[in-house]
Design a protein around this motif. Structure first.
Motif, PDB file in Angstrom:
ATOM      1  N   ASP A   1       0.833  -1.209   0.000  1.00  0.00           N
ATOM      2  CA  ASP A   1       0.000   0.000   0.000  1.00  0.00           C
ATOM      3  C   ASP A   1       0.864   1.254   0.000  1.00  0.00           C
ATOM      4  OD1 ASP A   1      -2.217  -1.650   0.058  1.00  0.00           O
ATOM      5  OD2 ASP A   1      -2.607  -1.351   2.209  1.00  0.00           O
ATOM      6  N   GLN A   2       1.917   1.254   0.810  1.00  0.00           N
ATOM      7  CA  GLN A   2       2.821   2.399   0.867  1.00  0.00           C
ATOM      8  C   GLN A   2       3.514   2.620  -0.476  1.00  0.00           C
ATOM      9  OE1 GLN A   2       5.542   1.718   4.076  1.00  0.00           O
ATOM     10  NE2 GLN A   2       3.958   1.799   5.642  1.00  0.00           N
TER      11      GLN A   2
ATOM     12  N   GLU B   1       2.473   1.692  -3.381  1.00  0.00           N
ATOM     13  CA  GLU B   1       1.484   2.146  -4.360  1.00  0.00           C
ATOM     14  C   GLU B   1       1.261   3.651  -4.232  1.00  0.00           C
ATOM     15  OE1 GLU B   1      -3.209   1.483  -5.001  1.00  0.00           O
ATOM     16  OE2 GLU B   1      -2.000  -0.344  -4.942  1.00  0.00           O
ATOM     17  N   GLN B   2       1.176   4.131  -3.008  1.00  0.00           N
ATOM     18  CA  GLN B   2       0.978   5.566  -2.798  1.00  0.00           C
ATOM     19  C   GLN B   2       2.190   6.352  -3.292  1.00  0.00           C
ATOM     20  OE1 GLN B   2       0.132   6.026   1.343  1.00  0.00           O
ATOM     21  NE2 GLN B   2      -1.844   5.005   1.196  1.00  0.00           N
ATOM     22  N   ILE B   3       3.365   5.828  -3.011  1.00  0.00           N
ATOM     23  CA  ILE B   3       4.587   6.494  -3.463  1.00  0.00           C
ATOM     24  C   ILE B   3       4.642   6.490  -4.976  1.00  0.00           C
ATOM     25  CG2 ILE B   3       7.111   6.306  -3.549  1.00  0.00           C
ATOM     26  CD1 ILE B   3       6.918   5.180  -0.650  1.00  0.00           C
ATOM     27  N   ASP B   4       4.347   5.329  -5.582  1.00  0.00           N
ATOM     28  CA  ASP B   4       4.422   5.207  -7.036  1.00  0.00           C
ATOM     29  C   ASP B   4       3.434   6.126  -7.735  1.00  0.00           C
ATOM     30  OD1 ASP B   4       5.221   1.641  -7.295  1.00  0.00           O
ATOM     31  OD2 ASP B   4       6.427   3.375  -6.779  1.00  0.00           O
ATOM     32  N   GLU B   5       2.260   6.305  -7.155  1.00  0.00           N
ATOM     33  CA  GLU B   5       1.278   7.174  -7.783  1.00  0.00           C
ATOM     34  C   GLU B   5       1.748   8.626  -7.812  1.00  0.00           C
ATOM     35  OE1 GLU B   5      -1.537   6.342  -9.399  1.00  0.00           O
ATOM     36  OE2 GLU B   5      -0.946   4.261  -9.076  1.00  0.00           O
ATOM     37  N   ALA B   6       2.507   9.013  -6.805  1.00  0.00           N
ATOM     38  CA  ALA B   6       2.968  10.388  -6.714  1.00  0.00           C
ATOM     39  C   ALA B   6       4.279  10.620  -7.461  1.00  0.00           C
ATOM     40  CB  ALA B   6       3.144  10.776  -5.241  1.00  0.00           C
TER      41      ALA B   6
END
Length: 84
Positions: free
Chosen positions: A42-43, A45-50
């Motif tokens: 989850d972490q 994924e959040q980093i990758d999206e940004a």
């Protein structure tokens, strides 16, 4: 939880030749590991999206170059950083 601590909690299964073939992991430990992996995913994924795709690609290429050059470290170092 460190790798050393995990090793004390699991049971190793061997075949008739004495070779380790499997590992039995206590359910609580397994569920904690799964939750930790999910949290990490989850972490990431959040980093990758940004993060711009170009940066992700460059980081991956850099990692591959380091691996080819033998600039790696033991997986236990990664495990020691995971809190389960």
């Amino acid at each position: 939880m460190t790798i050393a601590h995990l090793r004390k909690l699991v049971q190793y299964v061997t075949n008739t030749n004495g070779e380790t073939t499997s590992v039995l992991v206590p359910l609580e430990v397994w569920e904690n590991l799964l939750q930790s992996w999910q949290n990490l995913a989850d972490q990431l994924e959040q980093i990758d999206e940004a993060e711009p795709k170009e940066k992700i690609l460059e980081d991956l290429k850099d990692s591959l170059r380091q691996t080819k050059a033998g600039q790696t470290f033991p997986i236990s170092e990664l495990w020691d950083e995971i809190d389960v």
